[in-house]
Scaffold this motif. Structure first.
Motif, PDB file in Angstrom:
ATOM      1  N   TRP A  24      29.952  63.013  15.748  1.00  0.00           N
ATOM      2  CA  TRP A  24      30.738  64.201  16.062  1.00  0.00           C
ATOM      3  C   TRP A  24      30.311  65.389  15.203  1.00  0.00           C
ATOM      4  O   TRP A  24      30.238  66.512  15.674  1.00  0.00           O
ATOM      5  CB  TRP A  24      32.224  63.915  15.850  1.00  0.00           C
ATOM      6  CG  TRP A  24      33.112  65.036  16.261  1.00  0.00           C
ATOM      7  CD1 TRP A  24      33.683  65.955  15.450  1.00  0.00           C
ATOM      8  CD2 TRP A  24      33.526  65.360  17.582  1.00  0.00           C
ATOM      9  NE1 TRP A  24      34.434  66.835  16.173  1.00  0.00           N
ATOM     10  CE2 TRP A  24      34.354  66.486  17.497  1.00  0.00           C
ATOM     11  CE3 TRP A  24      33.284  64.801  18.831  1.00  0.00           C
ATOM     12  CZ2 TRP A  24      34.941  67.069  18.610  1.00  0.00           C
ATOM     13  CZ3 TRP A  24      33.875  65.382  19.935  1.00  0.00           C
ATOM     14  CH2 TRP A  24      34.693  66.501  19.814  1.00  0.00           C
ATOM     15  N   ARG A  25      29.995  65.125  13.933  1.00  0.00           N
ATOM     16  CA  ARG A  25      29.624  66.174  13.001  1.00  0.00           C
ATOM     17  C   ARG A  25      28.277  66.791  13.352  1.00  0.00           C
ATOM     18  O   ARG A  25      28.056  67.975  13.110  1.00  0.00           O
ATOM     19  CB  ARG A  25      29.592  65.588  11.581  1.00  0.00           C
ATOM     20  CG  ARG A  25      29.398  66.574  10.488  1.00  0.00           C
ATOM     21  CD  ARG A  25      29.540  65.967   9.095  1.00  0.00           C
ATOM     22  NE  ARG A  25      28.828  64.727   8.897  1.00  0.00           N
ATOM     23  CZ  ARG A  25      29.399  63.528   8.724  1.00  0.00           C
ATOM     24  NH1 ARG A  25      30.700  63.432   8.723  1.00  0.00           N
ATOM     25  NH2 ARG A  25      28.682  62.450   8.547  1.00  0.00           N
ATOM     26  N   GLY A  30      30.433  67.966  20.003  1.00  0.00           N
ATOM     27  CA  GLY A  30      31.511  68.283  19.080  1.00  0.00           C
ATOM     28  C   GLY A  30      31.592  69.769  18.787  1.00  0.00           C
ATOM     29  O   GLY A  30      32.683  70.352  18.745  1.00  0.00           O
TER      30      GLY A  30
END
Length: 193
Positions: A24-25, A30
């Motif tokens: 996600w990072r 994201g």
């Protein structure tokens, strides 16, 4: 013939949550999803607030504020590259909506500055984190003071301080977990070498 030495692991084992957080990072999904959701949510909130103005009062023209809220999307797309600049811009947008918005029903632009502050606290150094936190706090508290709503200011600030504390704590937890994993990986790589 002797057996070849068994290679040792060079990475600390990751939990499924660690793998999802890392994806996600670093993923574009994201980055884009948070920016688009924040921009659309804030624009929708502004639109609904403008229609809750009593019919006895003239309605303010919210088109400039909607454009301002739509600037949230491209600004939040830059939150990984320029985190402090993004926090400052989100704070200024929040202050602008507070000062020139369609009244107290519009509320404050809360979600985008918190997203930008979270990214800043995960990425940047201590000085930038403190500056970002102070900018968001100032942009949330100065407009009510400027519009002479200082009497309910104390009751209004308490939830905002709580939100800032939750975001900073979550970011610090995420940052420390990532740094611990990276440190463990470095130790394992040094042992393997």
């Amino acid at each position: 013939m002797s057996a070849a030495p068994r290679p040792t692991a060079t990475r600390v084992p990751r939990t499924p949550l660690d793998r999802v957080a890392a994806w996600w990072r670093t993923s574009a999904v994201g980055l884009w999803s948070v920016a688009v959701i924040a921009g659309l949510f804030q624009s929708f909130q502004m639109f609904v607030a403008s229609h809750q103005v009593p019919p006895t009062e003239p309605r303010a023209d919210i088109r400039p504020l909607l454009v301002l809220c739509l600037l949230i999307v491209p600004a939040l797309l830059c939150r990984r590259r320029w985190p402090l600049a993004t926090v400052v811009l989100m704070g200024l947008i929040s202050a602008s909506v507070d000062l020139w918005g369609p009244g107290p029903a519009a509320g404050t632009v809360v979600f985008p500055p918190l997203v930008a502050l979270y990214s800043l606290c995960v990425i940047a150094g201590t000085t930038q984190r403190i500056v970002g936190l102070l900018v968001v706090f100032a942009c949330w508290t100065l407009p009510p003071v400027a519009t002479s709503l200082a009497s309910p200011l104390i009751g209004w600030i308490t939830p905002e301080i709580l939100l800032l504390a939750v975001v900073v704590t979550a970011a610090a937890t995420s940052r420390s977990r990532r740094e611990a994993l990276e440190h463990g990986d470095a130790l394992l790589a040094a042992q393997a070498a």
